[in-house]
Design a protein around this motif. Sequence first.
Motif, PDB file in Angstrom:
ATOM      1  N   CYS A 302       0.829  -1.208   0.000  1.00 43.94           N
ATOM      2  CA  CYS A 302       0.000   0.000   0.000  1.00 43.94           C
ATOM      3  C   CYS A 302       0.865   1.261   0.000  1.00 43.94           C
ATOM      4  O   CYS A 302       1.887   1.306  -0.661  1.00 43.94           O
ATOM      5  N   PHE A 320      -4.040  -2.888  -1.579  1.00 46.73           N
ATOM      6  CA  PHE A 320      -4.932  -3.022  -0.423  1.00 46.73           C
ATOM      7  C   PHE A 320      -5.549  -4.409  -0.221  1.00 46.73           C
ATOM      8  O   PHE A 320      -5.545  -4.933   0.886  1.00 46.73           O
ATOM      9  N   GLY A 450      -6.164   5.825  -6.169  1.00 45.21           N
ATOM     10  CA  GLY A 450      -7.117   5.272  -5.219  1.00 45.21           C
ATOM     11  C   GLY A 450      -6.998   3.779  -4.975  1.00 45.21           C
ATOM     12  O   GLY A 450      -6.100   3.098  -5.457  1.00 45.21           O
ATOM     13  N   GLY A 480      -0.975   5.822  -4.895  1.00 43.16           N
ATOM     14  CA  GLY A 480      -1.752   4.907  -4.051  1.00 43.16           C
ATOM     15  C   GLY A 480      -1.834   3.503  -4.619  1.00 43.16           C
ATOM     16  O   GLY A 480      -0.897   2.982  -5.231  1.00 43.16           O
ATOM     17  N   MET A 558     -12.557   2.969  -1.921  1.00 45.71           N
ATOM     18  CA  MET A 558     -13.302   2.456  -0.772  1.00 45.71           C
ATOM     19  C   MET A 558     -13.162   3.343   0.465  1.00 45.71           C
ATOM     20  O   MET A 558     -13.988   3.308   1.345  1.00 45.71           O
TER      21      MET A 558
HETATM   22  O1  BF8 Z   1      -3.883   6.056   1.193  1.00 51.25           O
HETATM   23  S1  BF8 Z   1      -5.302   3.969  -2.139  1.00 51.25           S
HETATM   24  S2  BF8 Z   1      -6.581   1.577  -0.032  1.00 51.25           S
HETATM   25  S3  BF8 Z   1      -3.482   2.394   0.891  1.00 51.25           S
HETATM   26  S4  BF8 Z   1      -6.749   4.909   0.903  1.00 51.25           S
HETATM   27 FE1  BF8 Z   1      -5.637   2.921   1.337  1.00 51.25          FE
HETATM   28 FE2  BF8 Z   1      -6.943   3.566  -0.773  1.00 51.25          FE
HETATM   29 FE3  BF8 Z   1      -4.762   2.143  -0.943  1.00 51.25          FE
HETATM   30 FE4  BF8 Z   1      -2.995   4.499   0.917  1.00 51.25          FE
HETATM   31 NI1  BF8 Z   1      -5.009   5.575  -0.337  1.00 51.25          NI
END
Ligand code: BF8
Length: 668
Positions: A302, A320, A450, A480, A558
């Motif tokens: 992540c 994630f 995201g 991300g 999410m």
């Molecule tokens: O800040 S992209 S699941 S890890 S919220 Fe989380 Fe979404 Fe991944 Fe990093 Ni961003």
Amino acid sequence: MEKEPTMEKKPVKEKKVTIDPATLEMLEYAQNQGITTPFDRGKIVKPCPIGQEGNCCRVCFMGPCRFVGKVEVGVCGATKETIQARNIARFIAAGAAAHGDHGRNMAMTLLAVAEGKAPGYKIKDVKKLYKVASYLAVETKGKSVEDIAADVARVVLGEYGKQEGELLYVKRAPPKRQALWRKLGIAPRNVDREVVETMHRTHMGTDQDAEHILLQALRCALSDGWGGSMMATDISDILFGTPVPISATSNFGALKEGEVNVVIHGHEPTLAEMLVIEANDPEVVEYAKSKGAKGINLVGMCCSGNELLLRHGVPVVGNFLQQELAIATGAVEAVVVDYQCIMQGIVEAASKTHTRVITTSPIAKITGATHIEFDEHRAPEIAKLILRTAIDAFPNRKDINIPDYLDRLVVGFSHEYIAYMQGGVYRESFRPLNDAIMQGRIRGAAAVVGCNNVHTVHDEAHINLVKEFIKNDVLVVTTGCNAVACAKYGLLTPEVKRYAGPGLSEICEVLGIPPVLHLGSCIDNSRILTILTQCATEGGLGEDISDLPVVGVAPEWMSEKALTIGAYAVASGVYTLFGGVSPVEGSDSTVKMISSGWEELVGGKLEFEPDWRKILEKSLAHIDLKRKNLKLEEYNPTKFARSSTYIPGDVYSDEDFKKGLTTRSGLK
Ligand code: BF8
Ligand code: SF4
């Protein structure tokens, strides 16, 4: 390892859950090991249809009031629009709080380093420190680097609680945008206040006008994008270095059979940086060897993964939805976490293996995990303890299964580097990029960012959108979990330019960049704001971010933080598209307020569209409309560089795309 038959073995592929072969392989293996994942839990826990559309109010205990059937108002008389606006405003406040706290922690660390109270750390990027000092009006003349750093840290900390004025970073936006925010009364005042005020205004019986609540939601989001997040990014760069291109690898294949594998997962780079240093300490390496390992292998997951990837080339193993799967390999000695996006399920998964889950943040414990609290004043000692704890687990390893997937990539495109590569140290600018957009070589740009979400096919929308954007001459910037997805599919290599549209490909060749630029973690979406500001003020593409032919997309979002990022992108003037269901789906008028309503006010709008193909269509239409408004030449895909780079659409299959690009099973 003795297989525990706690889960009935079913064929994994009842419904397509991921496009990632490594994830599919690990899902089957995890099920055989009795390890459950969000993919399994998502089949059992279905979203509440009332909450999903924002039709439930829980802000007082005359409720919760559910707006179903003929119910048009809650017990207090609140309308559906009011409760939906409150709900989304609270999501946005929570996201801003998360990023804001992250930024605060970074400032505390900078102060401790400047005061000589954080052994092991130093200020790595003095040039950036001077730049940030100038943004914050910190006097630098005749002062030591440490004194400047201390003053910068104090001013940043002041930005969280000052009672007068507005955030200093508001001035980093294009002048036209600043004026608009002030006119609308949404220029953020300080980071904490916007969160607190949003919570207050959404308390029962306070602000009960949906449009008014939503304006505050935008102000709160801006306090994140142009406040907490931007300050966090800046301080991370000052302390740990502003990213420059670096090559690395990604995917589960980065786990090493004979070494102590430590997964660093979460968001803040402070402890992660110290783990990188201490993992190379001869004493620690010797200790690993004494337990039968060849060494220590740090890998990321992540956003912590993105931070380490960008600055050190530490491989990133997954995004994630893959956190339990990394544990299921049986090859992970420890998962070291701080905060945000860490599934409680990892502790249960770890209980089926030898893996230690180590929580480190004073604000985030997980029942059943080992807590080794991080304190930047004693970082080397704590990092060593964490690594020794991981090493101690190594002899307990049983069966391991490391999927044979390893991809290579190039990352590290900070705003500073992108400016540098367009003119060198003395003439850095965004001129070539702006010119390329004006000529139509580059049609526009898309930030594809995201999370992952079990309610969409893992990585599918991420990857398809990125591929289609570049094919359509749209330059992609990513952060991300989208960035991790791109990393896993070979989309972060310069060679991918062959699969970009002809004009974009040509520009990539000239500038020496890939068509997909990895900018960092979700906090680093603030880098995108800086880039957009420079594009808007460089000349030729209007005067404001809302003039630019750009879109923001979070196709598998999410988290509350994602909504906050989406809202600050909108408030900065960007058309932003999210996948999945709108959190205000239950009311057409609220849906309108955040789309056409916000567009009228701030030039950006927020829309939710579950079909990634429609996201693509809408994005391209928007980019073309903005080009038209700027009176730029109409985009013509056949105009440029047909000879060497043009790939006709009909051969653009997934297989062809991958051919020769990824290094699956080839690199180890
Ligand atoms: O800040 S992209 S699941 S890890 S919220 Fe989380 Fe979404 Fe991944 Fe990093 Ni961003
Ligand atoms: Fe129901 Fe009003 Fe209470 Fe919300 S604030 S739970 S709508 S009574």
